[in-house]
Design a protein around this motif. Structure first.
Motif, PDB file in Angstrom:
ATOM      1  N   LEU A 111      12.024   2.530  49.349  1.00 23.37           N
ATOM      2  CA  LEU A 111      11.216   3.338  48.435  1.00 23.37           C
ATOM      3  C   LEU A 111      10.677   4.592  49.120  1.00 23.37           C
ATOM      4  O   LEU A 111      10.590   5.654  48.499  1.00 23.37           O
ATOM      5  CB  LEU A 111      10.061   2.495  47.876  1.00 23.37           C
ATOM      6  N   LYS A 112      10.339   4.469  50.408  1.00 26.42           N
ATOM      7  CA  LYS A 112       9.840   5.633  51.135  1.00 26.42           C
ATOM      8  C   LYS A 112      10.933   6.697  51.251  1.00 26.42           C
ATOM      9  O   LYS A 112      10.692   7.893  50.995  1.00 26.42           O
ATOM     10  CB  LYS A 112       9.367   5.227  52.536  1.00 26.42           C
ATOM     11  N   ALA A 113      12.147   6.276  51.613  1.00 23.80           N
ATOM     12  CA  ALA A 113      13.253   7.224  51.760  1.00 23.80           C
ATOM     13  C   ALA A 113      13.616   7.854  50.419  1.00 23.80           C
ATOM     14  O   ALA A 113      13.867   9.058  50.338  1.00 23.80           O
ATOM     15  CB  ALA A 113      14.472   6.513  52.360  1.00 23.80           C
ATOM     16  N   VAL A 114      13.633   7.042  49.359  1.00 24.61           N
ATOM     17  CA  VAL A 114      13.967   7.549  48.027  1.00 24.61           C
ATOM     18  C   VAL A 114      12.930   8.572  47.572  1.00 24.61           C
ATOM     19  O   VAL A 114      13.274   9.648  47.068  1.00 24.61           O
ATOM     20  CB  VAL A 114      14.067   6.387  47.017  1.00 24.61           C
ATOM     21  N   ASN A 115      11.646   8.250  47.742  1.00 20.40           N
ATOM     22  CA  ASN A 115      10.594   9.172  47.314  1.00 20.40           C
ATOM     23  C   ASN A 115      10.650  10.489  48.077  1.00 20.40           C
ATOM     24  O   ASN A 115      10.474  11.569  47.501  1.00 20.40           O
ATOM     25  CB  ASN A 115       9.219   8.519  47.487  1.00 20.40           C
ATOM     26  N   GLN A 116      10.890  10.407  49.384  1.00 14.85           N
ATOM     27  CA  GLN A 116      10.974  11.626  50.197  1.00 14.85           C
ATOM     28  C   GLN A 116      12.175  12.475  49.780  1.00 14.85           C
ATOM     29  O   GLN A 116      12.078  13.705  49.692  1.00 14.85           O
ATOM     30  CB  GLN A 116      11.078  11.259  51.680  1.00 14.85           C
ATOM     31  N   ALA A 117      13.307  11.817  49.503  1.00 17.01           N
ATOM     32  CA  ALA A 117      14.501  12.558  49.099  1.00 17.01           C
ATOM     33  C   ALA A 117      14.305  13.216  47.733  1.00 17.01           C
ATOM     34  O   ALA A 117      14.729  14.353  47.521  1.00 17.01           O
ATOM     35  CB  ALA A 117      15.704  11.606  49.059  1.00 17.01           C
ATOM     36  N   LEU A 118      13.660  12.511  46.818  1.00 16.98           N
ATOM     37  CA  LEU A 118      13.434  13.074  45.483  1.00 16.98           C
ATOM     38  C   LEU A 118      12.445  14.233  45.536  1.00 16.98           C
ATOM     39  O   LEU A 118      12.561  15.195  44.779  1.00 16.98           O
ATOM     40  CB  LEU A 118      12.927  11.982  44.535  1.00 16.98           C
ATOM     41  N   GLU A 119      11.465  14.138  46.437  1.00 18.66           N
ATOM     42  CA  GLU A 119      10.531  15.258  46.608  1.00 18.66           C
ATOM     43  C   GLU A 119      11.290  16.496  47.077  1.00 18.66           C
ATOM     44  O   GLU A 119      11.023  17.619  46.639  1.00 18.66           O
ATOM     45  CB  GLU A 119       9.448  14.883  47.621  1.00 18.66           C
ATOM     46  N   LYS A 120      12.251  16.298  47.976  1.00 18.46           N
ATOM     47  CA  LYS A 120      13.068  17.416  48.451  1.00 18.46           C
ATOM     48  C   LYS A 120      13.894  17.990  47.307  1.00 18.46           C
ATOM     49  O   LYS A 120      14.029  19.207  47.163  1.00 18.46           O
ATOM     50  CB  LYS A 120      13.997  16.953  49.575  1.00 18.46           C
ATOM     51  N   SER A 121      14.445  17.095  46.479  1.00 15.47           N
ATOM     52  CA  SER A 121      15.260  17.532  45.355  1.00 15.47           C
ATOM     53  C   SER A 121      14.449  18.370  44.372  1.00 15.47           C
ATOM     54  O   SER A 121      14.900  19.410  43.887  1.00 15.47           O
ATOM     55  CB  SER A 121      15.850  16.314  44.634  1.00 15.47           C
ATOM     56  N   VAL A 122      13.219  17.921  44.098  1.00 22.46           N
ATOM     57  CA  VAL A 122      12.342  18.650  43.181  1.00 22.46           C
ATOM     58  C   VAL A 122      11.978  20.010  43.767  1.00 22.46           C
ATOM     59  O   VAL A 122      11.979  21.030  43.068  1.00 22.46           O
ATOM     60  CB  VAL A 122      11.070  17.839  42.880  1.00 22.46           C
ATOM     61  N   SER A 123      11.662  20.038  45.070  1.00 24.12           N
ATOM     62  CA  SER A 123      11.297  21.294  45.734  1.00 24.12           C
ATOM     63  C   SER A 123      12.457  22.287  45.697  1.00 24.12           C
ATOM     64  O   SER A 123      12.265  23.477  45.461  1.00 24.12           O
ATOM     65  CB  SER A 123      10.901  21.031  47.186  1.00 24.12           C
ATOM     66  N   ALA A 124      13.671  21.781  45.916  1.00 26.02           N
ATOM     67  CA  ALA A 124      14.846  22.652  45.891  1.00 26.02           C
ATOM     68  C   ALA A 124      15.066  23.230  44.501  1.00 26.02           C
ATOM     69  O   ALA A 124      15.407  24.406  44.339  1.00 26.02           O
ATOM     70  CB  ALA A 124      16.083  21.869  46.333  1.00 26.02           C
ATOM     71  N   SER A 125      14.843  22.396  43.471  1.00 28.21           N
ATOM     72  CA  SER A 125      15.017  22.860  42.093  1.00 28.21           C
ATOM     73  C   SER A 125      13.995  23.930  41.751  1.00 28.21           C
ATOM     74  O   SER A 125      14.305  24.931  41.104  1.00 28.21           O
ATOM     75  CB  SER A 125      14.882  21.682  41.114  1.00 28.21           C
ATOM     76  N   LYS A 126      12.745  23.740  42.205  1.00 27.90           N
ATOM     77  CA  LYS A 126      11.700  24.722  41.944  1.00 27.90           C
ATOM     78  C   LYS A 126      12.008  26.040  42.650  1.00 27.90           C
ATOM     79  O   LYS A 126      11.785  27.117  42.101  1.00 27.90           O
ATOM     80  CB  LYS A 126      10.342  24.179  42.402  1.00 27.90           C
ATOM     81  N   SER A 127      12.534  25.944  43.875  1.00 32.28           N
ATOM     82  CA  SER A 127      12.877  27.157  44.627  1.00 32.28           C
ATOM     83  C   SER A 127      13.986  27.928  43.923  1.00 32.28           C
ATOM     84  O   SER A 127      13.953  29.152  43.817  1.00 32.28           O
ATOM     85  CB  SER A 127      13.323  26.799  46.044  1.00 32.28           C
ATOM     86  N   ALA A 128      14.981  27.192  43.415  1.00 32.01           N
ATOM     87  CA  ALA A 128      16.085  27.833  42.708  1.00 32.01           C
ATOM     88  C   ALA A 128      15.583  28.507  41.439  1.00 32.01           C
ATOM     89  O   ALA A 128      15.999  29.622  41.101  1.00 32.01           O
ATOM     90  CB  ALA A 128      17.164  26.794  42.366  1.00 32.01           C
ATOM     91  N   SER A 129      14.673  27.836  40.735  1.00 31.02           N
ATOM     92  CA  SER A 129      14.120  28.404  39.504  1.00 31.02           C
ATOM     93  C   SER A 129      13.310  29.648  39.815  1.00 31.02           C
ATOM     94  O   SER A 129      13.348  30.638  39.082  1.00 31.02           O
ATOM     95  CB  SER A 129      13.243  27.373  38.788  1.00 31.02           C
ATOM     96  N   SER A 130      12.577  29.613  40.924  1.00 29.81           N
ATOM     97  CA  SER A 130      11.755  30.753  41.322  1.00 29.81           C
ATOM     98  C   SER A 130      12.615  31.964  41.647  1.00 29.81           C
ATOM     99  O   SER A 130      12.325  33.096  41.255  1.00 29.81           O
ATOM    100  CB  SER A 130      10.896  30.376  42.532  1.00 29.81           C
ATOM    101  N   ILE A 131      13.720  31.726  42.363  1.00 31.87           N
ATOM    102  CA  ILE A 131      14.632  32.812  42.717  1.00 31.87           C
ATOM    103  C   ILE A 131      15.258  33.419  41.463  1.00 31.87           C
ATOM    104  O   ILE A 131      15.376  34.629  41.320  1.00 31.87           O
ATOM    105  CB  ILE A 131      15.735  32.297  43.663  1.00 31.87           C
ATOM    106  N   ALA A 132      15.632  32.526  40.519  1.00 35.55           N
ATOM    107  CA  ALA A 132      16.234  33.006  39.275  1.00 35.55           C
ATOM    108  C   ALA A 132      15.235  33.836  38.481  1.00 35.55           C
ATOM    109  O   ALA A 132      15.588  34.858  37.875  1.00 35.55           O
ATOM    110  CB  ALA A 132      16.706  31.818  38.439  1.00 35.55           C
ATOM    111  N   SER A 133      13.958  33.444  38.499  1.00 31.18           N
ATOM    112  CA  SER A 133      12.924  34.154  37.743  1.00 31.18           C
ATOM    113  C   SER A 133      12.670  35.530  38.332  1.00 31.18           C
ATOM    114  O   SER A 133      12.549  36.521  37.623  1.00 31.18           O
ATOM    115  CB  SER A 133      11.624  33.343  37.739  1.00 31.18           C
ATOM    116  N   THR A 134      12.597  35.637  39.640  1.00 34.45           N
ATOM    117  CA  THR A 134      12.322  36.927  40.282  1.00 34.45           C
ATOM    118  C   THR A 134      13.489  37.886  40.136  1.00 34.45           C
ATOM    119  O   THR A 134      13.341  39.089  40.276  1.00 34.45           O
ATOM    120  CB  THR A 134      12.026  36.733  41.779  1.00 34.45           C
TER     121      THR A 134
END
Length: 236
Positions: A111-134
């Motif tokens: 569960l620790k590894a899964v949660n950490q990996a999903l947090e990374k996935s969410v962060s990457a998605s937000k970064s991509a969305s931010s780049i697309a917005s700018t």
């Protein structure tokens, strides 16, 4: 809720990981080899992949390398193995694996590894969305951070329905005692766990606390008894 793909040639491992991750509120697909994993990833995008290293057709490291070379490694991948060497783990990480779990996998580490990996996935998605917005014609900024809100898709998994006491199954219902002890005991244990699952709204965490069992052992016990693990959560 995340979409997770579990790739492992061992049926028992696939079933166990699926039960645990489903209980955590995730959508889980299963693949028993690299061929099925390729097809699954071609059909939809996953937030996370749990990938076994030793498989009969194509090993996990080769599949990971294949995804990386093809530019398809767009999701975190957690490698799993009970026989891998340190060199293998290092190679997988170098290719692009998020982390490595050694079998047998404990519930806490999973569960620790899964949660950490999903947090990374969410962060990457937000970064991509931010780049697309700018990159668009208009960029809106604020002087204060947005309110923190729970995504609507997560709400059903945070609210657990606890039915009234008079609607719970009665574990003291009559049992046929004119039978072998093992059969009678299994019947009682099944009714006992069904009672607690209904009482705790399907929460495996609370049932484990109430019954005094470690969650991994509880999953195996319920599967052995044939207890239905369907969700008993509110859809509010």
């Amino acid at each position: 809720m995340a979409n997770i793909l579990v790739v492992d040639d061992e049926l028992g491992i696939r079933d166990l990981l699926s039960e645990i991750l489903n209980d955590e509120g995730h959508q889980v697909d299963l693949a028993e080899n690299a061929s099925q994993a390729r097809s699954a990833c071609a059909a939809q995008r996953y937030d996370l992949v749990l990938l076994d290293i030793w498989m009969p057709d194509t090993d996990g490291v080769s599949l990971l390398k294949e995804w990386a070379l093809a530019g398809q490694l767009i999701m975190p991948v957690i490698m799993m193995s009970g026989h891998a060497t340190i060199d293998t783990a290092v190679e997988a990480t170098r290719i692009g694996a998020f982390s490595f779990l050694e079998k047998p996998i404990t519930l806490q580490k999973l569960l620790k590894a899964v949660n950490q990996a999903l947090e990374k996935s969410v962060s990457a998605s937000k970064s991509a969305s931010s780049i697309a917005s700018t990159g668009s014609a208009t960029v809106t900024t604020t002087d204060h951070p947005p309110e923190m809100a729970i995504p609507a898709a997560e709400v059903p998994h945070l609210i657990k329905a606890i039915p009234p006491e008079d609607m719970l199954p009665d574990p003291r219902q009559g049992f046929d005692l004119d039978r072998p002890l093992r059969d009678a005991r299994d019947e009682f244990e099944k009714a006992y766990f069904e009672f607690h699952l209904a009482r705790e709204g399907g929460s495996m965490t609370r049932v484990a606390e109430k019954t005094g069992l470690e969650r991994t052992h509880l999953y195996r016990k319920l599967r052995q008894l044939g207890v239905e693990l369907g969700k008993k959560r509110s859809t509010r």
